[in-house]
Design a protein around this motif. Structure first.
Motif, PDB file in Angstrom:
ATOM      1  N   SER A  61      37.953  15.681 -29.385  1.00  0.00           N
ATOM      2  CA  SER A  61      37.223  14.969 -28.351  1.00  0.00           C
ATOM      3  C   SER A  61      37.904  13.618 -28.178  1.00  0.00           C
ATOM      4  CB  SER A  61      35.762  14.808 -28.760  1.00  0.00           C
ATOM      5  OG  SER A  61      35.071  14.090 -27.764  1.00  0.00           O
ATOM      6  N   SER A  62      37.636  12.984 -27.094  1.00  0.00           N
ATOM      7  CA  SER A  62      38.371  11.842 -26.562  1.00  0.00           C
ATOM      8  C   SER A  62      39.191  10.971 -27.532  1.00  0.00           C
ATOM      9  CB  SER A  62      37.390  10.999 -25.768  1.00  0.00           C
ATOM     10  OG  SER A  62      36.637  11.846 -24.921  1.00  0.00           O
ATOM     11  N   ASN A 117      40.040  19.476 -24.893  1.00  0.00           N
ATOM     12  CA  ASN A 117      39.361  18.186 -25.018  1.00  0.00           C
ATOM     13  C   ASN A 117      37.926  18.338 -24.537  1.00  0.00           C
ATOM     14  OD1 ASN A 117      38.454  15.560 -25.071  1.00  0.00           O
ATOM     15  ND2 ASN A 117      39.888  14.771 -23.532  1.00  0.00           N
ATOM     16  N   VAL A 118      36.971  18.208 -25.474  1.00  0.00           N
ATOM     17  CA  VAL A 118      35.560  18.179 -25.094  1.00  0.00           C
ATOM     18  C   VAL A 118      35.193  16.700 -24.981  1.00  0.00           C
ATOM     19  CG1 VAL A 118      33.234  18.944 -25.660  1.00  0.00           C
ATOM     20  CG2 VAL A 118      35.202  20.324 -26.372  1.00  0.00           C
ATOM     21  N   MET A 119      35.179  16.213 -23.748  1.00  0.00           N
ATOM     22  CA  MET A 119      35.093  14.767 -23.521  1.00  0.00           C
ATOM     23  C   MET A 119      33.751  14.167 -23.927  1.00  0.00           C
ATOM     24  SD  MET A 119      36.795  14.247 -19.788  1.00  0.00           S
ATOM     25  CE  MET A 119      36.220  15.779 -19.076  1.00  0.00           C
ATOM     26  N   GLY A 163      30.558   6.979 -27.235  1.00  0.00           N
ATOM     27  CA  GLY A 163      29.323   7.656 -27.622  1.00  0.00           C
ATOM     28  C   GLY A 163      29.604   9.129 -27.662  1.00  0.00           C
ATOM     29  N   ILE A 164      28.607   9.909 -28.078  1.00  0.00           N
ATOM     30  CA  ILE A 164      28.863  11.348 -28.174  1.00  0.00           C
ATOM     31  C   ILE A 164      28.205  12.099 -27.029  1.00  0.00           C
ATOM     32  CG2 ILE A 164      29.315  11.377 -30.647  1.00  0.00           C
ATOM     33  CD1 ILE A 164      26.411  12.307 -31.018  1.00  0.00           C
ATOM     34  N   GLU A 165      27.725  11.323 -26.036  1.00  0.00           N
ATOM     35  CA  GLU A 165      27.109  12.000 -24.900  1.00  0.00           C
ATOM     36  C   GLU A 165      28.172  12.405 -23.884  1.00  0.00           C
ATOM     37  OE1 GLU A 165      23.350  10.997 -23.517  1.00  0.00           O
ATOM     38  OE2 GLU A 165      22.925   9.686 -25.211  1.00  0.00           O
ATOM     39  N   THR A 166      27.727  13.109 -22.889  1.00  0.00           N
ATOM     40  CA  THR A 166      28.689  13.725 -21.981  1.00  0.00           C
ATOM     41  C   THR A 166      29.434  12.700 -21.131  1.00  0.00           C
ATOM     42  OG1 THR A 166      29.000  15.595 -20.491  1.00  0.00           O
ATOM     43  CG2 THR A 166      27.147  14.122 -20.016  1.00  0.00           C
ATOM     44  N   SER A 167      30.648  13.080 -20.741  1.00  0.00           N
ATOM     45  CA  SER A 167      31.507  12.162 -20.007  1.00  0.00           C
ATOM     46  C   SER A 167      32.615  12.934 -19.309  1.00  0.00           C
ATOM     47  CB  SER A 167      32.111  11.177 -21.007  1.00  0.00           C
ATOM     48  OG  SER A 167      33.265  10.570 -20.469  1.00  0.00           O
TER      49      SER A 167
END
Ligand SMILES: Cc1ncc(C[n+]2csc(CCOP(=O)(O)OP(=O)(O)O)c2C)c(N)n1
Ligand code: SF4
Ligand SMILES: [Mg+2]
Lengths: 361, 252
Positions: free
Chosen positions: A81-82, A106-108, A116-120
């Motif tokens: 992730s990012s 990549n799970v953004m 943060g770990i929320e969606t983006s």
């Protein structure tokens, strides 16, 4: 005929099933939320199939383990992730320069920094334009549901081998973590025999080597021109989804999870008689510039283009490039973790429609 | 009858680009002799690293890829895991192996990857023009330690061969030098054992080779070769871990 199995799966699980369907042989990765299901599931599934799972000591190590595995011609994948993707960027450039067929997911999550770990969708620029130094291109696939995540991940292996180039599957955290129905379809994924190029031990042939260092200016130029040609030939991989009708006055352009919200919003508005269309790039690189431009130039009425994104406005720049000033392009940024409702989008679309009307008067 | 002196089969005929008195070339030759003697030329996959030896592919005639600066051991891990039947080795400088890439080197060794790593320790960053490396000696002048390395400010050089020897996954770890015929013979034995550690599936095989960099040490080749004796005072030669010799003895 045996029916394809239908299950309930998260986007990240769909990615693993897609990779396994494509007979991915090696997975290397380092834990980071919100994609830990991928290494966890891989650690259970790959060894069963004679594959290799190894948890690396960092994303730096993981992507270079991929480099080594891909050099032998093995199908290999990493995910992160990012922030982890940022750490891999130098090696993406090497993978492209050495022409190794790696698949990267990549799970953004939200940024910048630890974010943060929320969606983006904050890594659009990074994925499409800035994933490392030098002139190189990633082929970027952006699914918008679990089914597509499954199918595009499998396809990513084929494309990586076809072009001998890294391919990225770019997913928003919310798509990764949401459960939805998934049909585990049998897919036809073409294989390109690695024997013709890979490092397999020089038995019965001359030894081969791969390098990215060209101190001779002419050699470096030729290397770059060769790669440039390849990136141009990738243009034929453009994929997109469009719903456009004669008379549409507003076109919503969105990708990934935002495209789903946009789709719901425009369907509802259309049912109520509003003239709105929808365009979803599936390949972010190559970006569907041409199809988008054609929609604009062929429109009977002047189109307004609305670009909602889960970031502070990134893809909107490509949309502007596509339409070449022939339509007004309005950015609708939703910073990471702020997820709008279809109602919010409908309001914005209606605002545009009113403006379009008033202008016509 | 003794064999005539020959060029190893796995050494390409290209002239070395190295500076006069540089021992990278000697080390290349030894690696090639070992590859020939073990008969692994057509089963080998080498990882060339970023440093003066990045052009390894012009000299050693085996399948090879470059890896980013410091990441050779990670790349070797991926290659070996994907193709356990191949003999995978890295050839790295002290900066590549022990500075920017120390974590990848250390973790691969700790995991006991069945790979072989050769680290050429010339106590300096040769390729970039002579800056300090982790293994620059206390007092040694470099372009970034113009007054000499002061351990108070720059710390002490780590003894990599000894450090790796403490790891369970390491099957062979030695430090050798190339500044006398006897030492060259010993260096070759060590390289062979580091490959045998892999061939016999015993674990990570490692050789730290003390080497010269006359150009950046600001010495003529002969003085540089002599100066390695000074380096040995801080970095003692020796075999710090050897699971290979007892394994081979048991076979007999
Ligand atoms: C990421 C990155 N940082 C820095 C460099 C520049 N660089 C190239 S080689 C090198 C050091 C090489 O030293 P060493 O590994 O000891 O090899 P030597 O040349 O001495 O044999 C450096 C810092 C680089 N190529 N990549
Ligand atoms: S700079 Fe040093 S290490 Fe590099 S070739 Fe010259 S002598 Fe050898
Ligand atoms: Mg050095």
């Amino acid at each position: 005929m045996k029916k394809d199995k239908k299950i309930l799966a998260k986007g990240v699980e769909a990615i693993v099933f897609g990779a396994l369907e494509a007979e991915c042989k090696c997975y290397f990765g380092y834990p980071i939320t919100p994609q830990n299901d991928i290494p966890e599931l891989m650690s259970r599934e790959l060894p069963k199939r004679g594959g290799v799972f190894l948890q690396a000591e960092s994303e730096l190590a993981a992507i270079n383990m991929i480099l080594g595995a891909c050099a032998t011609g093995a199908r290999a994948m990493t995910s992160s992730s990012s922030p982890g993707i940022s750490l891999m960027c130098e090696s993406f450039s090497y993978l492209a320069a050495l022409e190794f067929p790696a698949v990267v997911v990549n799970v953004m999550r939200g940024g910048p920094g630890l974010g943060g770990i929320e969606t983006s969708q904050g890594d659009y620029f990074q994925a499409t334009k800035g994933s490392g130094h030098g002139d190189f291109r990633f082929l970027v696939l952006a699914p918008s549901n679990a089914q597509e995540a499954y199918e595009l991940t499998a396809k990513a292996f084929e494309l990586a081998e076809k072009y001998r180039n890294p391919v990225m599957v770019l997913l928003d955290a919310i798509l990764g973590q949401m459960k939805e129905p998934l049909v585990l379809k049998k897919l036809k994924i073409k294989k390109y025999p690695p024997e013709t190029w890979a490092l397999t031990g020089a038995k019965g042939r001359n030894s081969r080597f791969f390098r990215s260092l060209f101190l001779d200016a002419e050699e470096l130029k030729q290397h770059n021109l060769k790669l440039m040609k390849k990136y141009q030939s990738m243009q034929k991989e453009i994929r997109y989804e469009a719903k456009i009708e004669e008379g549409d006055m507003v076109l919503v352009v969105a990708f990934g999870s935002m495209a789903r919200l946009a789709n719901e919003a425009i369907e509802d508005l259309r049912n109520k008689g509003y003239q709105v269309g929808y365009f979803r790039p599936i390949t972010l690189y190559p970006f569907p510039y041409k199809p988008l431009k054609e929609i604009v130039t062929q429109a009977k009425k002047p189109l307004k283009i609305l670009v909602p994104e889960q970031n502070c406005g990134q893809m909107v720049e490509d949309v502007k490039l596509a339409v070449e000033g022939k339509a007004e392009v309005i950015s609708l940024p939703y910073p990471p973790s702020v997820v709008p409702f279809p109602e919010d989008l409908k309001k914005e679309i209606k605002k545009c429609l009113n403006l379009s009307k008033s202008r016509k008067v | 009858m003794s064999k005539p002196f020959q060029v190893p089969k796995s050494l390409k005929k290209n002239p070395f680009h190295y500076c006069p008195g540089c021992q990278h070339g000697v080390a290349h030759r030894l690696v090639c002799e070992v590859i020939d003697e073990l008969g692994i030329q057509d089963k080998s996959l080498a990882i060339s690293s970023i440093g003066c030896s990045v052009f390894l592919y012009f000299y050693i005639d085996v399948d090879m890829t470059e890896a980013p600066h410091g990441r050779a051991c990670a790349a070797a891990t991926g290659a070996k895991r994907a193709r356990p039947d191949l003999m995978v080795f890295t050839y790295q400088g002290d900066g590549d192996f022990a500075a920017i890439g120390f974590n990848e080197s250390f973790q691969a060794a700790a995991r006991g990857e069945k790979i072989t790593s050769i680290m050429i320790n010339n106590n300096i960053y040769g390729m970039t023009g002579g800056q300090a490396s982790p293994t620059t000696l206390p007092g040694q002048k470099t372009t970034t330690t113009p007054a000499g390395r002061d351990p108070e400010t720059f710390g002490y050089p780590p003894k990599i061969a000894e450090i790796l020897a403490t790891l369970e996954g390491v099957a062979y770890s030695a430090r050798v030098a190339l500044n006398s015929p006897k030492r060259i013979v010993e260096a070759k034995k060590a390289i062979k054992n580091a490959f045998l550690a892999q061939i016999k599936n015993l674990g990570f095989g490692f050789v730290e080779i003390l080497s010269t960099c006359p150009i950046n040490w600001k010495m003529d080749p002969v003085s540089a070769v002599k100066a390695v004796d000074k380096v040995i005072e801080y970095f003692p030669l020796g075999i710090f871990k050897d699971k290979v010799t007892p394994f081979l003895k048991n076979l007999k």
